[in-house]
Design a protein around this motif. Structure first.
Motif, PDB file in Angstrom:
ATOM      1  N   GLY A 279      13.885  43.430  38.732  1.00 46.20           N
ATOM      2  CA  GLY A 279      15.046  44.304  38.850  1.00 46.20           C
ATOM      3  C   GLY A 279      16.018  44.259  37.692  1.00 46.20           C
ATOM      4  N   THR A 280      15.662  43.586  36.608  1.00 48.50           N
ATOM      5  CA  THR A 280      16.563  43.529  35.459  1.00 48.50           C
ATOM      6  C   THR A 280      15.763  43.572  34.171  1.00 48.50           C
ATOM      7  N   ILE A 281      16.422  43.966  33.087  1.00 51.61           N
ATOM      8  CA  ILE A 281      15.793  43.971  31.766  1.00 51.61           C
ATOM      9  C   ILE A 281      16.038  42.602  31.134  1.00 51.61           C
ATOM     10  N   PRO A 282      14.987  41.849  30.804  1.00 52.20           N
ATOM     11  CA  PRO A 282      15.175  40.487  30.282  1.00 52.20           C
ATOM     12  C   PRO A 282      16.110  40.407  29.080  1.00 52.20           C
ATOM     13  N   LEU A 283      16.081  41.389  28.202  1.00 51.93           N
ATOM     14  CA  LEU A 283      16.957  41.341  27.027  1.00 51.93           C
ATOM     15  C   LEU A 283      18.420  41.413  27.438  1.00 51.93           C
ATOM     16  N   VAL A 284      18.728  42.262  28.413  1.00 49.88           N
ATOM     17  CA  VAL A 284      20.109  42.354  28.916  1.00 49.88           C
ATOM     18  C   VAL A 284      20.502  41.031  29.563  1.00 49.88           C
ATOM     19  N   ALA A 285      19.559  40.444  30.314  1.00 46.30           N
ATOM     20  CA  ALA A 285      19.842  39.158  30.954  1.00 46.30           C
ATOM     21  C   ALA A 285      20.115  38.073  29.916  1.00 46.30           C
ATOM     22  N   LEU A 286      19.401  38.122  28.788  1.00 47.88           N
ATOM     23  CA  LEU A 286      19.631  37.134  27.739  1.00 47.88           C
ATOM     24  C   LEU A 286      21.025  37.279  27.129  1.00 47.88           C
ATOM     25  N   PHE A 287      21.465  38.516  26.899  1.00 47.24           N
ATOM     26  CA  PHE A 287      22.814  38.728  26.361  1.00 47.24           C
ATOM     27  C   PHE A 287      23.860  38.213  27.343  1.00 47.24           C
ATOM     28  N   THR A 288      23.640  38.483  28.621  1.00 48.57           N
ATOM     29  CA  THR A 288      24.575  37.992  29.640  1.00 48.57           C
ATOM     30  C   THR A 288      24.599  36.470  29.660  1.00 48.57           C
ATOM     31  N   LEU A 289      23.420  35.866  29.568  1.00 48.65           N
ATOM     32  CA  LEU A 289      23.323  34.410  29.569  1.00 48.65           C
ATOM     33  C   LEU A 289      23.974  33.812  28.330  1.00 48.65           C
ATOM     34  N   ALA A 290      23.854  34.505  27.200  1.00 52.88           N
ATOM     35  CA  ALA A 290      24.477  34.016  25.970  1.00 52.88           C
ATOM     36  C   ALA A 290      25.994  33.962  26.108  1.00 52.88           C
ATOM     37  N   ILE A 291      26.549  34.854  26.916  1.00 47.28           N
ATOM     38  CA  ILE A 291      27.999  34.863  27.141  1.00 47.28           C
ATOM     39  C   ILE A 291      28.397  33.792  28.154  1.00 47.28           C
ATOM     40  N   ASP A 292      27.587  33.650  29.207  1.00 48.92           N
ATOM     41  CA  ASP A 292      27.973  32.797  30.331  1.00 48.92           C
ATOM     42  C   ASP A 292      27.514  31.350  30.207  1.00 48.92           C
ATOM     43  N   ALA A 293      26.485  31.097  29.423  1.00 45.73           N
ATOM     44  CA  ALA A 293      25.918  29.742  29.373  1.00 45.73           C
ATOM     45  C   ALA A 293      26.922  28.753  28.787  1.00 45.73           C
ATOM     46  N   PRO A 294      26.937  27.534  29.292  1.00 47.44           N
ATOM     47  CA  PRO A 294      27.889  26.530  28.788  1.00 47.44           C
ATOM     48  C   PRO A 294      27.361  25.812  27.552  1.00 47.44           C
ATOM     49  N   GLY A 295      28.239  25.444  26.674  1.00 49.04           N
ATOM     50  CA  GLY A 295      27.965  24.530  25.580  1.00 49.04           C
ATOM     51  C   GLY A 295      26.699  24.771  24.794  1.00 49.04           C
ATOM     52  N   ALA A 296      25.893  23.714  24.711  1.00 51.99           N
ATOM     53  CA  ALA A 296      24.686  23.746  23.898  1.00 51.99           C
ATOM     54  C   ALA A 296      23.666  24.744  24.416  1.00 51.99           C
ATOM     55  N   ALA A 297      23.651  24.983  25.729  1.00 55.34           N
ATOM     56  CA  ALA A 297      22.699  25.945  26.279  1.00 55.34           C
ATOM     57  C   ALA A 297      22.924  27.333  25.697  1.00 55.34           C
ATOM     58  N   LYS A 298      24.181  27.638  25.368  1.00 56.92           N
ATOM     59  CA  LYS A 298      24.493  28.936  24.763  1.00 56.92           C
ATOM     60  C   LYS A 298      23.775  29.090  23.422  1.00 56.92           C
TER      61      LYS A 298
ATOM     62  N   ILE B 162      20.947  27.677  22.518  1.00 52.51           N
ATOM     63  CA  ILE B 162      19.523  27.880  22.767  1.00 52.51           C
ATOM     64  C   ILE B 162      19.246  29.346  23.064  1.00 52.51           C
ATOM     65  N   VAL B 163      20.085  29.957  23.900  1.00 54.96           N
ATOM     66  CA  VAL B 163      19.902  31.372  24.227  1.00 54.96           C
ATOM     67  C   VAL B 163      20.102  32.230  22.979  1.00 54.96           C
ATOM     68  N   ILE B 164      21.083  31.888  22.171  1.00 53.24           N
ATOM     69  CA  ILE B 164      21.327  32.640  20.933  1.00 53.24           C
ATOM     70  C   ILE B 164      20.114  32.553  20.007  1.00 53.24           C
ATOM     71  N   LEU B 165      19.461  31.392  19.985  1.00 50.74           N
ATOM     72  CA  LEU B 165      18.253  31.254  19.169  1.00 50.74           C
ATOM     73  C   LEU B 165      17.146  32.186  19.672  1.00 50.74           C
ATOM     74  N   PHE B 166      17.031  32.352  20.983  1.00 59.95           N
ATOM     75  CA  PHE B 166      16.101  33.343  21.521  1.00 59.95           C
ATOM     76  C   PHE B 166      16.408  34.720  20.937  1.00 59.95           C
ATOM     77  N   LEU B 167      17.692  35.070  20.931  1.00 57.79           N
ATOM     78  CA  LEU B 167      18.105  36.390  20.440  1.00 57.79           C
ATOM     79  C   LEU B 167      17.872  36.522  18.935  1.00 57.79           C
ATOM     80  N   VAL B 168      18.024  35.409  18.206  1.00 53.76           N
ATOM     81  CA  VAL B 168      17.724  35.431  16.769  1.00 53.76           C
ATOM     82  C   VAL B 168      16.247  35.734  16.538  1.00 53.76           C
ATOM     83  N   ASN B 169      15.373  35.118  17.335  1.00 54.89           N
ATOM     84  CA  ASN B 169      13.941  35.377  17.210  1.00 54.89           C
ATOM     85  C   ASN B 169      13.628  36.842  17.477  1.00 54.89           C
TER      86      ASN B 169
END
Length: 262
Positions: A137-156, A158-165
């Motif tokens: 029910g969701t587009i993974p890329l949109v979910a990644l952008f949302t996670l990049a905003i909401d994720a705490p600390g170092a996890a953010k 990691i998500v940004i590195l996904f987006l860089v790739n």
């Protein structure tokens, strides 16, 4: 040269202790592990040794490239598939990366040719598909952008590195720039090849425990060479393939493509 370098790194990784207390090595898994658990370390040693031997033999470049391609693909796909069919997203992403990297290397050398550009497009679309096709029910890329905003600390990070790739994959389409521009094909290819090392370092030092190096030098220092679970895969542990296998498959396949263009 690539076969010598990456073959030597595979053998070095194979010889690195898996644990220090008790002392254990990858060859212990080949001797004692049950069934398919033997396969990943066996392929690591075999591909490393064969790469060095065949690199030293007097072979035509096309034949050497074809062999390097087969060795790299075996290292990437066999350990992954032998454990069971992975999710389609992981499999499509792996296939896209394996197509994309050698096509970028070929595009750098043959700047007027259309074939590398077409293959780059196919590889890029395959690599992007798992992030653009809706799932649950969701587009993974949109979910990644949302996670990049909401994720705490170092996890953010990691998500940004996904987006860089993902961004690098999109930038690979610069290959359609007219020659003599290279479209940054070779630098992008090498960043994609080394992405397993980037994610390994990020996971170890940002969200992992660097002290694992003392307990398991293999896991802490060199499992990026062959890929953590075998050939590689796509998960929050990192969108990665074994760096040595991807380099061998990339340069081998690029040689095969180049021979078709000469």
């Amino acid at each position: 040269m690539m076969m010598f370098i990456w073959g030597a790194l595979l053998l070095a990784a194979f010889a690195t202790p898996v644990s220090l207390e008790p002392l254990a090595f990858n060859w212990d898994a080949i001797i004692h592990a049950p069934g398919t658990a033997k396969l990943a370390p066996l392929i690591m040693a075999s591909v490393g040794l064969l790469s060095i031997i065949l690199a030293a033999m007097p072979l035509a470049s096309a034949a050497r490239g074809f062999i390097a391609m087969l060795l790299g693909l075996a290292g990437i796909f066999v350990p992954t598939l032998i454990l069971g069919m992975p999710p389609w997203q992981s499999l499509v992403w792996m296939a896209g990366t394996v197509i994309l990297v050698p096509s970028l290397l070929a595009r750098h050398e043959y700047r007027d040719a259309s074939l590398p550009r077409i293959l780059i497009t196919v590889g890029a679309l395959a690599s992007l598909a798992p992030f653009l096709i809706p799932a649950n029910g969701t587009i993974p890329l949109v979910a990644l952008f949302t996670l990049a905003i909401d994720a705490p600390g170092a996890a953010k990070i990691i998500v940004i590195l996904f987006l860089v790739n993902i961004t690098l994959t999109v930038l690979s389409l610069l290959a359609w720039l007219p020659s003599p521009s290279s479209g940054a094909a070779k630098p992008i290819a090498w960043v994609l090849i080394l992405w397993g090392l980037v994610m390994h370092a990020a996971m170890l030092f940002l969200v992992g425990d660097p002290s694992i190096i003392e307990a398991s030098p293999y896991t802490g220092l060199v499992n990026w060479v062959a890929g953590g679970g075998g050939g590689g895969g796509m998960s929050m542990g990192g969108m990665t393939l074994g760096v040595a296998y991807l380099a061998l498959a990339g340069y081998g396949t690029a040689s095969v493509i180049g021979k078709q263009l000469e």
